[in-house]
Write a protein that holds these residues in place. Structure first.
Motif, PDB file in Angstrom:
ATOM      1  N   GLY B 102       0.419  -1.187   0.000  1.00 48.49           N
ATOM      2  CA  GLY B 102       0.000   0.000   0.000  1.00 48.49           C
ATOM      3  C   GLY B 102       0.399   1.129   0.000  1.00 48.49           C
ATOM      4  O   GLY B 102       1.127   1.473  -0.158  1.00 48.49           O
ATOM      5  N   HIS B 223       4.770   9.545   0.125  1.00 51.71           N
ATOM      6  CA  HIS B 223       3.775   9.903  -0.896  1.00 51.71           C
ATOM      7  C   HIS B 223       4.038  11.339  -1.335  1.00 51.71           C
ATOM      8  O   HIS B 223       4.460  12.177  -0.543  1.00 51.71           O
ATOM      9  CB  HIS B 223       2.361   9.767  -0.315  1.00 51.71           C
ATOM     10  CG  HIS B 223       1.288   9.820  -1.353  1.00 51.71           C
ATOM     11  ND1 HIS B 223       0.888  10.998  -1.949  1.00 51.71           N
ATOM     12  CD2 HIS B 223       0.529   8.840  -1.906  1.00 51.71           C
ATOM     13  CE1 HIS B 223      -0.076  10.734  -2.823  1.00 51.71           C
ATOM     14  NE2 HIS B 223      -0.317   9.437  -2.823  1.00 51.71           N
ATOM     15  N   VAL B 224       3.767  11.591  -2.595  1.00 50.74           N
ATOM     16  CA  VAL B 224       4.041  12.924  -3.135  1.00 50.74           C
ATOM     17  C   VAL B 224       3.283  14.009  -2.373  1.00 50.74           C
ATOM     18  O   VAL B 224       3.759  15.152  -2.287  1.00 50.74           O
ATOM     19  CB  VAL B 224       3.723  12.962  -4.650  1.00 50.74           C
ATOM     20  CG1 VAL B 224       2.222  12.834  -4.896  1.00 50.74           C
ATOM     21  CG2 VAL B 224       4.296  14.206  -5.310  1.00 50.74           C
ATOM     22  N   TYR B 225       2.155  13.688  -1.782  1.00 53.05           N
ATOM     23  CA  TYR B 225       1.412  14.685  -1.011  1.00 53.05           C
ATOM     24  C   TYR B 225       2.189  15.141   0.228  1.00 53.05           C
ATOM     25  O   TYR B 225       1.909  16.191   0.784  1.00 53.05           O
ATOM     26  CB  TYR B 225       0.066  14.112  -0.554  1.00 53.05           C
ATOM     27  CG  TYR B 225      -0.954  13.908  -1.649  1.00 53.05           C
ATOM     28  CD1 TYR B 225      -0.704  14.240  -2.971  1.00 53.05           C
ATOM     29  CD2 TYR B 225      -2.210  13.374  -1.361  1.00 53.05           C
ATOM     30  CE1 TYR B 225      -1.637  14.033  -3.961  1.00 53.05           C
ATOM     31  CE2 TYR B 225      -3.159  13.169  -2.349  1.00 53.05           C
ATOM     32  CZ  TYR B 225      -2.866  13.494  -3.649  1.00 53.05           C
ATOM     33  OH  TYR B 225      -3.801  13.289  -4.627  1.00 53.05           O
ATOM     34  N   ARG B 245       9.159   5.802  -5.417  1.00 53.81           N
ATOM     35  CA  ARG B 245       7.984   5.007  -5.808  1.00 53.81           C
ATOM     36  C   ARG B 245       6.703   5.827  -5.899  1.00 53.81           C
ATOM     37  O   ARG B 245       5.937   5.696  -6.843  1.00 53.81           O
ATOM     38  CB  ARG B 245       7.797   3.848  -4.809  1.00 53.81           C
ATOM     39  CG  ARG B 245       6.614   2.946  -5.115  1.00 53.81           C
ATOM     40  CD  ARG B 245       6.651   1.703  -4.233  1.00 53.81           C
ATOM     41  NE  ARG B 245       6.483   1.991  -2.828  1.00 53.81           N
ATOM     42  CZ  ARG B 245       5.309   2.044  -2.210  1.00 53.81           C
ATOM     43  NH1 ARG B 245       4.205   1.803  -2.880  1.00 53.81           N
ATOM     44  NH2 ARG B 245       5.238   2.306  -0.922  1.00 53.81           N
ATOM     45  N   MET B 246       6.449   6.674  -4.916  1.00 59.70           N
ATOM     46  CA  MET B 246       5.191   7.419  -4.900  1.00 59.70           C
ATOM     47  C   MET B 246       5.377   8.906  -5.192  1.00 59.70           C
ATOM     48  O   MET B 246       4.482   9.700  -4.949  1.00 59.70           O
ATOM     49  CB  MET B 246       4.466   7.198  -3.576  1.00 59.70           C
ATOM     50  CG  MET B 246       3.955   5.770  -3.426  1.00 59.70           C
ATOM     51  SD  MET B 246       2.736   5.584  -2.116  1.00 59.70           S
ATOM     52  CE  MET B 246       3.773   5.588  -0.663  1.00 59.70           C
ATOM     53  N   SER B 248       4.918  10.701  -7.697  1.00 57.24           N
ATOM     54  CA  SER B 248       4.282  10.492  -8.994  1.00 57.24           C
ATOM     55  C   SER B 248       3.971  11.756  -9.768  1.00 57.24           C
ATOM     56  O   SER B 248       3.604  11.686 -10.937  1.00 57.24           O
ATOM     57  CB  SER B 248       2.982   9.704  -8.782  1.00 57.24           C
ATOM     58  OG  SER B 248       2.144  10.398  -7.871  1.00 57.24           O
ATOM     59  N   SER B 249       4.098  12.903  -9.149  1.00 64.58           N
ATOM     60  CA  SER B 249       3.770  14.143  -9.869  1.00 64.58           C
ATOM     61  C   SER B 249       4.807  14.396 -10.958  1.00 64.58           C
ATOM     62  O   SER B 249       5.910  13.844 -10.920  1.00 64.58           O
ATOM     63  CB  SER B 249       3.733  15.329  -8.897  1.00 64.58           C
ATOM     64  OG  SER B 249       5.038  15.660  -8.479  1.00 64.58           O
ATOM     65  N   PRO B 250       4.481  15.247 -11.917  1.00 66.01           N
ATOM     66  CA  PRO B 250       5.448  15.510 -12.990  1.00 66.01           C
ATOM     67  C   PRO B 250       6.725  16.205 -12.511  1.00 66.01           C
ATOM     68  O   PRO B 250       7.694  16.274 -13.268  1.00 66.01           O
ATOM     69  CB  PRO B 250       4.661  16.437 -13.940  1.00 66.01           C
ATOM     70  CG  PRO B 250       3.231  16.175 -13.640  1.00 66.01           C
ATOM     71  CD  PRO B 250       3.166  15.860 -12.176  1.00 66.01           C
ATOM     72  N   MET B 274       3.848  -4.163  -6.419  1.00 67.95           N
ATOM     73  CA  MET B 274       3.560  -2.997  -7.247  1.00 67.95           C
ATOM     74  C   MET B 274       4.085  -3.235  -8.668  1.00 67.95           C
ATOM     75  O   MET B 274       5.071  -3.951  -8.864  1.00 67.95           O
ATOM     76  CB  MET B 274       4.243  -1.745  -6.674  1.00 67.95           C
ATOM     77  CG  MET B 274       3.770  -1.371  -5.277  1.00 67.95           C
ATOM     78  SD  MET B 274       2.081  -0.773  -5.245  1.00 67.95           S
ATOM     79  CE  MET B 274       1.567  -1.340  -3.616  1.00 67.95           C
ATOM     80  N   PRO B 278       5.677   1.772 -14.042  1.00 69.43           N
ATOM     81  CA  PRO B 278       5.370   3.177 -13.719  1.00 69.43           C
ATOM     82  C   PRO B 278       6.546   3.889 -13.061  1.00 69.43           C
ATOM     83  O   PRO B 278       6.793   5.071 -13.312  1.00 69.43           O
ATOM     84  CB  PRO B 278       4.185   3.041 -12.750  1.00 69.43           C
ATOM     85  CG  PRO B 278       3.539   1.756 -13.109  1.00 69.43           C
ATOM     86  CD  PRO B 278       4.675   0.847 -13.501  1.00 69.43           C
ATOM     87  N   THR B 280       9.903   3.011 -13.198  1.00 66.49           N
ATOM     88  CA  THR B 280      11.077   3.186 -14.056  1.00 66.49           C
ATOM     89  C   THR B 280      10.807   4.243 -15.132  1.00 66.49           C
ATOM     90  O   THR B 280      11.713   4.987 -15.521  1.00 66.49           O
ATOM     91  CB  THR B 280      11.513   1.867 -14.702  1.00 66.49           C
ATOM     92  OG1 THR B 280      10.434   1.328 -15.466  1.00 66.49           O
ATOM     93  CG2 THR B 280      11.935   0.863 -13.654  1.00 66.49           C
ATOM     94  N   ARG B 282       8.903   6.916 -14.738  1.00 64.85           N
ATOM     95  CA  ARG B 282       9.000   8.240 -14.102  1.00 64.85           C
ATOM     96  C   ARG B 282      10.470   8.653 -13.982  1.00 64.85           C
ATOM     97  O   ARG B 282      10.837   9.805 -14.208  1.00 64.85           O
ATOM     98  CB  ARG B 282       8.323   8.205 -12.734  1.00 64.85           C
ATOM     99  CG  ARG B 282       8.319   9.534 -11.961  1.00 64.85           C
ATOM    100  CD  ARG B 282       7.310  10.530 -12.507  1.00 64.85           C
ATOM    101  NE  ARG B 282       7.909  11.480 -13.411  1.00 64.85           N
ATOM    102  CZ  ARG B 282       8.587  12.568 -13.057  1.00 64.85           C
ATOM    103  NH1 ARG B 282       8.756  12.867 -11.786  1.00 64.85           N
ATOM    104  NH2 ARG B 282       9.084  13.376 -13.959  1.00 64.85           N
TER     105      ARG B 282
END
Lengths: 242, 309
Positions: B102, B223-225, B245-246, B248-250, B274, B278, B280, B282
């Motif tokens: 998760g 997490h990106v947040y 891993r997370m 994920s934003s540009p 996972m 996604p 690799t 990024r």
């Protein structure tokens, strides 16, 4: 290869990122070969639906590769319903978007049922933020609303198994798997329980999330070239008439 | 135009710091070590920091033993980390949730058998050829169950004695919601032994306990947040790193590189739970220099392992 992104956003988010310029939408689309993108305004999702939709309407006038979702806030249904019709009348919006977390309206809420009634009457596709086992409620909710087609955004989030089973039960539920946490095997599982290829759509959550995340999920899913074409474009083209 | 469909050299990974093998009851399928290695090889991941899921879920002692035994059985030799990486050519320089997914056995005779097979190589098991697929080197990771940490010091001594340099904590699945006595104790003992901590969970929850100790920490669930909070901590803690891993934003990876530098990022895929592509992709498309990409793809972890030996 044609790619239509059915789950994207325009505008800034309240996190440590600078992703609000529409130029970034286009830069990322060009980078990955995405032809069209259907976006909702971030402001409309997290703050003020009507104000955000209005700002997006202005952006869409200048961006032919972007189409819009009008965000509907189930807590303000009458106002949102009118706003949705106004947005659709511009010809640049092609669907509705509902987030469940920010307005605090879960799928099983009576407010959501009323909103589904309205959307069934309007007859445009709904992109619904799904995140949890209440995605299982969708088949029953669509049973008596024959005009409503729902894209299960994020394919249920953690509840991706429940989302897949919901899509098996109802052919007007579509799975769209964008998510930061890319649990392995989600698409394989959905296929294994019988979700037809016609019910898979491609979405990214861009520009909140880089499209390469969802493209990576697609790459790891092992689709055939024919299936890829269907998932990346044909299904969306048929659903939205694009 | 679909360049992303084909894996490129910019996606090749020298070290993946987040890999497990074994049963996971809430997951639809279980993955044994051979399956995991094959998956890593197909994804061009050259080395993996890996451990058995048993240590997270059921028994840390049995899990640690299983990890070392399984890795010992995958190869008959165990060259030193630095040498083996040098031997692997240009790519060796990096060329290119609430819990998982998760995001010693005590010093017994069985442990002694394991020690004999693995310990001399600094915990590193040599890469091997796998039926035409690229070889995958495995680095054993230990764990201590935070629900019963009374004997943790002995466990850590056994791990270190067997050449294990990294300790992974599973606060999510073990229900450790904050800085408990067990958590603080284990962190203190691990840092005292110079172990690299692989920390799951929300970095905001554990950062303060880990700060100010000179600890080498890898946050596995950033997490990106939460990126803003991580950067505020990382500015004053050079030993704090996070996996991409997370992010994920540009601009997530780019923001870390610009703010604190690429040395505070590593690659950790959480295989087999996972998707790998996604992550690799990024890294491949991140607007950073090839040198920074190489650090993230493994250069940083390689240096950290050499330092910990």
């Amino acid at each position: 290869m044609r790619i239509i992104d059915v789950h994207a956003h325009w505008g800034p988010w309240p996190f440590h990122m600078e992703v609000g310029d529409v130029a970034l939408n286009l830069e990322l689309m060009d980078r990955y070969g995405i032809e069209l993108q259907i976006v909702s305004a971030a402001e409309a999702v997290v703050y003020d639906a009507v104000a955000g939709n209005a700002k997006l309407a202005e952006v869409l006038q200048e961006q032919p590769r972007l189409h819009g979702y009008a965000v509907v806030n189930a807590n303000r249904l009458e106002r949102s319903a009118q706003d949705l019709r106004d947005c659709l009348s511009t010809g640049r919006f092609v669907g509705a978007k509902i987030h469940t977390t920010y307005p605090g309206v879960p799928i099983g809420s009576p407010l959501m049922a009323d909103t589904f009634d309205m959307l069934d009457e309007v007859g445009v596709p709904l992109l619904l933020h799904t995140w949890g086992t209440d995605v299982s409620l969708l088949p029953e909710m669509l049973e008596n609303r024959p005009n409503l087609k729902v894209i299960a955004g994020h394919a249920g989030g953690d509840a991706w198994r429940e989302a897949a089973r919901a899509a098996v039960e109802c052919d007007r539920i579509y799975l769209e798997h964008c998510r930061t946490v890319t649990d392995a095997g989600r698409i394989t599982f959905a296929r294994s329980v019988g979700v037809p290829m016609e019910q898979f759509l491609f979405g990214t959550d861009s520009t909140l999330i880089d499209p390469c995340i969802s493209l990576g999920v697609i790459r790891d899913a092992g689709f055939t070239p024919e299936e890829l074409e269907q998932v990346l474009a044909t299904n969306a083209s048929r659903l939205f008439g694009l | 135009m679909a360049d992303w469909l084909t894996r490129s050299p910019e996606e090749h990974i020298l070290y993946d710091v987040d890999v497990l093998f074994g049963p996971w009851p809430s997951h639809p399928t279980d993955s044994d070590l051979a399956t995991v290695k094959s998956h890593l090889a197909r994804s061009h991941i050259q080395n993996a920091l890996i451990l058995s899921t048993q240590g997270a879920l059921f028994s840390d002692q049995a899990g640690n033993t299983e990890t070392l035994t399984a890795l010992a059985n995958t190869s008959s030799s165990a060259p030193p980390t630095s040498r083996s990486d040098q031997e692997r050519g240009p790519d060796a320089a990096g060329g290119g949730s609430g819990g998982v997914p998760g995001s010693s056995a005590s010093p017994t005779s069985r442990a002694g058998q394991v020690h004999g097979a693995v310990g001399a190589g600094g915990g590193r098991v040599a890469p091997e050829q796998q039926g035409g697929q690229p070889a995958v080197g495995l680095v054993p990771v230990g764990t201590v169950d935070l629900r019963d940490a009374v004997g943790a010091a002995e466990q850590l001594d056994w791990l270190v004695g067997n050449g294990v340099r990294c300790l992974r904590l599973f606060t999510g699945v073990q229900g450790v919601l904050g800085e408990t006595p067990a958590y603080k104790y284990v962190v203190g003992e691990a840092v005292r032994r110079g172990m690299v901590l692989l920390q799951d969970g929300d970095p905001r929850r554990f950062g303060e306990v880990l700060a100010g100790r000179g600890a080498e920490v890898i946050f596995l669930d950033l997490h990106v947040y939460l990126l803003g909070d991580f950067l505020l901590m990382a500015k004053s803690e050079p030993g704090f790193r996070a996996t991409t891993r997370m992010l994920s934003s540009p601009d997530g990876i780019e923001r870390v590189v610009e703010t604190v530098g690429a040395r505070q990022l590593v690659f950790g895929s959480r295989t087999p739970f996972m998707d790998i592509s996604p992550q690799t992709l990024r890294l491949r498309y991140a607007r950073i220099s090839p040198e920074d990409r190489a650090l993230i793809a493994g250069g940083n972890m390689k240096a950290l392992l050499e330092k910990a030996v």
